[in-house]
Every structure is written in C-alpha cells, then in structure tokens.
Design a protein around this motif. Structure first.
Motif, mmCIF file in Angstrom:
data_model
loop_
_atom_site.group_PDB
_atom_site.id
_atom_site.type_symbol
_atom_site.label_atom_id
_atom_site.label_comp_id
_atom_site.label_asym_id
_atom_site.label_seq_id
_atom_site.Cartn_x
_atom_site.Cartn_y
_atom_site.Cartn_z
ATOM 1 N N VAL A 85 74.684 20.172 -15.583
ATOM 2 C CA VAL A 85 75.982 20.126 -16.271
ATOM 3 C C VAL A 85 75.781 19.945 -17.775
ATOM 4 N N LEU A 86 74.908 19.013 -18.162
ATOM 5 C CA LEU A 86 74.637 18.780 -19.585
ATOM 6 C C LEU A 86 74.028 20.026 -20.237
ATOM 7 N N ALA A 87 73.166 20.717 -19.495
ATOM 8 C CA ALA A 87 72.548 21.940 -20.015
ATOM 9 C C ALA A 87 73.592 23.018 -20.263
ATOM 10 N N VAL A 88 74.519 23.181 -19.325
ATOM 11 C CA VAL A 88 75.555 24.213 -19.446
ATOM 12 C C VAL A 88 76.466 23.918 -20.638
ATOM 13 N N VAL A 89 76.928 22.670 -20.762
ATOM 14 C CA VAL A 89 77.849 22.313 -21.839
ATOM 15 C C VAL A 89 77.180 22.433 -23.205
ATOM 16 N N SER A 90 75.974 21.875 -23.353
ATOM 17 C CA SER A 90 75.286 21.906 -24.646
ATOM 18 C C SER A 90 74.917 23.326 -25.048
ATOM 19 N N THR A 91 74.514 24.149 -24.084
ATOM 20 C CA THR A 91 74.180 25.542 -24.387
ATOM 21 C C THR A 91 75.412 26.317 -24.816
ATOM 22 N N SER A 92 76.541 26.044 -24.189
ATOM 23 C CA SER A 92 77.787 26.717 -24.555
ATOM 24 C C SER A 92 78.193 26.380 -25.988
#
Length: 356
Positions: free
Chosen positions: A169-176
């Motif tokens: 989840v953190l990876a998806v949000v930060s990458t976005s």
C-alpha cells in the motif's frame, strides 16, 4: 554517425528492446540480492542512487552531457524545496517498492505497479480536481479486479502477509505521488527529464542514506543490521563476489531504465511507452516465476496469471481511453457504440487534427 549510423526506426527498436530487457533485469537483480542474504532494500537503493549521481557527474565533467541553462546562464534545476520534495517521494517510492519485492513474490510486486494507475487517478481527482470519463473508470475497475483477485489468492496461500500488504500500500501511494510530481514539476519549472533526474540524484542519495541509517543500521525492523551483516563477512568469498555482481547489476540496469524511458518517450510518445510497459510486465512475471519457483504454488501461479491478465487488459484499455480523453479524440466506444457516449468529441476538433 557518432551513434553508429542508426536510422530513426532502428533507434526506436533499440530503445524498446533495451527498455524491456533492463526493466526485467533490474527487478530480477533486486530479488537476487535479497535472495543472496542482503535484505536491506534502502541501503541497496542508496548504492544505486550514488551510482546514478556519479554517472551524471562524470558525464558533465567530461562534456558528454551539457545541462540546460536558465536565463542567467546557470544549470537549470528545481528550487531546493521542490527538489527535496520530489527526491523524498522518489526515495519513498523506490524504498517501499523494494520492501514490497522483499516481502512478496515478483507477481504481487508487479501487480502493485498496476495499482498505481487507479491510485494516481484518485489523487489527481481529489487533490488536483482532474476529472475523467466512465470508460477510463471502467478500465480502472478491471485493473483493480485483477489486483484484488491475485492479492486475495496470495493472502489465502500465505504468500501475502500483513507486512507485505502494508509495504504494498505504501509503495503504491508513494509511487503515485512521485509520478504526478515527475510530470507537474517538470512542466512547472521547464526542466527536461534528464536534467530533472540529474539534479534529483544527489538529494535522493542523501535521503536513502538517512533512511538506511535509521531503519537498517540499527535493529528497528529486524535484529540483523547492515553493520552486523558486514561484521559476519568472511573475506571476499565467492558468494560475496556474486552478491557484488548482482548489486552492480541493480545499479547499471536502474540507470538504463531511466535512460531508455526518457529516450523512448522522446522518440515515440507516452502511448508507445505504455505498450512497451505491458511487455515488461508479462516478461517480469514469467521470468520471476521461472527464477523463484519456490515462492509459488500451482494455485498462486494460476491466480497470478488470471489476476495479471485481467489487470493487463485493464491497463491496455486505460491507456487507450485516457489518451483519447486527454487529446479530445473519439475512443473505441465512441466510434463503434456512440449511443453509450453522452458527451462526444466535437467533429470540428477531429477534423482539425486530421489536417496535415
């Protein structure tokens, strides 16, 4: 002539092949580093960031690369505050993606990359008030369906734990967030992609080092730290040299991914680059299952194939509908089933685009 006399078409083909190859290789090299007993993704990201920074410094010093200049004759770059913001988001994106890869299978990691598309759209809608149409939203539902199906099956099989979900989840949000700033900050300050990457590389290395010291040089997340790991080394053994080779592979292929992405988008456009990205996805999943079969079962492989297939179809549809929406072009639904489209593209706008 300097670039081996390649024609435009051959250059594009070379960019495509190199982009696909390097993108698959950087994921596999990352995974191999973790498998060879170095489970420190932030430290690994720091090493890769320093490599990128040194690369651009060497190019600038030797005159191979000349940075853009502003009206005062100085090298173009983002203001320090903006540079720090973008660099920090980049470190979060890379760091959490590597943590996601460390704690999950290659297929789950790749599916998280799919999930950045709907997450990016949500951020753009709620934060930047950028609206879209129902065809784009339908494609996103398909992407989320594939992501959800594969993730649910992975969780059932024990391949996806709570820690893996949190990192995903953190990876998806930060990458976005990082992807949004990549586009908006370049346009806002009129900085080219290569200069953007070069000016950010130093700050990214600093943040990676700080994060690594806080989380991986002290027993915060796990008992074994980077210092303990180096203390347990028994000279330059064959296993250590193999590990160094994989780390060097991460550095080289990460840099190659950046270079080819800039070159490919410049020569073709975002749609062609997105299509190339689909090929990367398929190859990454296939190679990941082949190289790390111990992390998969027959059930999770089927779930990965079905879930990734659904998400891949959704990504292709999203690419088409989003491109048409942003460029005021009639999409497939509008052309073939116009009764389903309420707000059609103005015929005049289409005719104007058709004029040579």
């Amino acid at each position: 002539q300097i670039q081996l006399g390649l024609s435009g078409v051959i250059k594009v083909v070379a960019y495509i092949i190199t982009s696909i190859f390097s993108s698959v290789c950087v994921v596999m090299c990352n995974k191999e580093v973790f498998q060879h007993g170095f489970p420190f993704p932030l430290t690994l990201t720091f090493v890769a960031s320093v490599f990128t920074w040194l690369y651009y410094r060497v190019l600038k010093t030797t005159g191979i690369w000349v940075p853009q200049k502003d009206e005062n004759g100085k090298d173009k770059s983002l203001p320090r505050t903006e540079n720090i913001k973008v660099a920090f988001s980049s470190v979060c994106s890379i760091g959490f993606m590597n943590l996601c890869l460390l704690t999950n299978t290659v297929a789950i990691y790749q599916i998280c990359k799919f999930a950045t598309i709907p997450c990016t759209l949500c951020i753009q809608y709620f934060v930047f008030n950028q609206k879209t149409n129902w065809r784009v939203l339908s494609a996103l539902v398909l992407i989320l369906g594939g992501v959800g199906y594969s993730s649910f099956k992975g969780f059932q099989a024990g391949n996806l734990g709570v820690k893996g979900i949190v990192f995903a989840v953190l990876a998806v949000v930060s990458t976005s967030v990082f992807r949004i700033w990549q586009g908006t900050k370049q346009k806002e300050f009129n900085v080219g992609p290569v200069d953007f990457q070069a000016t950010m590389a130093g700050w990214r290395a600093v943040f990676c080092l700080l994060a690594g010291i806080m989380l991986e040089f002290s027993p915060v997340e796990q008992e074994k730290t980077v210092i303990v790991w180096f203390g347990e080394l028994q000279g330059f053994s064959a296993q250590f040299l193999v590990l160094i080779g994989w780390v060097l592979g991460v550095c080289v292929f990460a840099l190659t991914v950046d270079f080819t992405s800039f070159g490919l988008i410049g020569k073709t456009g975002p749609v062609a680059y997105a299509v190339v990205g689909h090929a990367k996805t398929v190859l990454t999943i296939v190679v990941g299952i082949a190289m790390f079969p111990q992390q998969e079962t027959a059930a999770t492989i089927r779930a990965d194939i079905i879930g990734c297939g659904m998400a891949l179809v959704g990504v292709v549809a999203y690419t088409h509908f989003e491109y048409c929406f942003k460029n005021s072009l009639p999409d497939w639904v509008e052309k073939n089933i116009p009764s389903l489209v309420e707000n059609k593209v103005a015929p005049r706008a289409v005719e104007q685009r058709s004029v040579p």
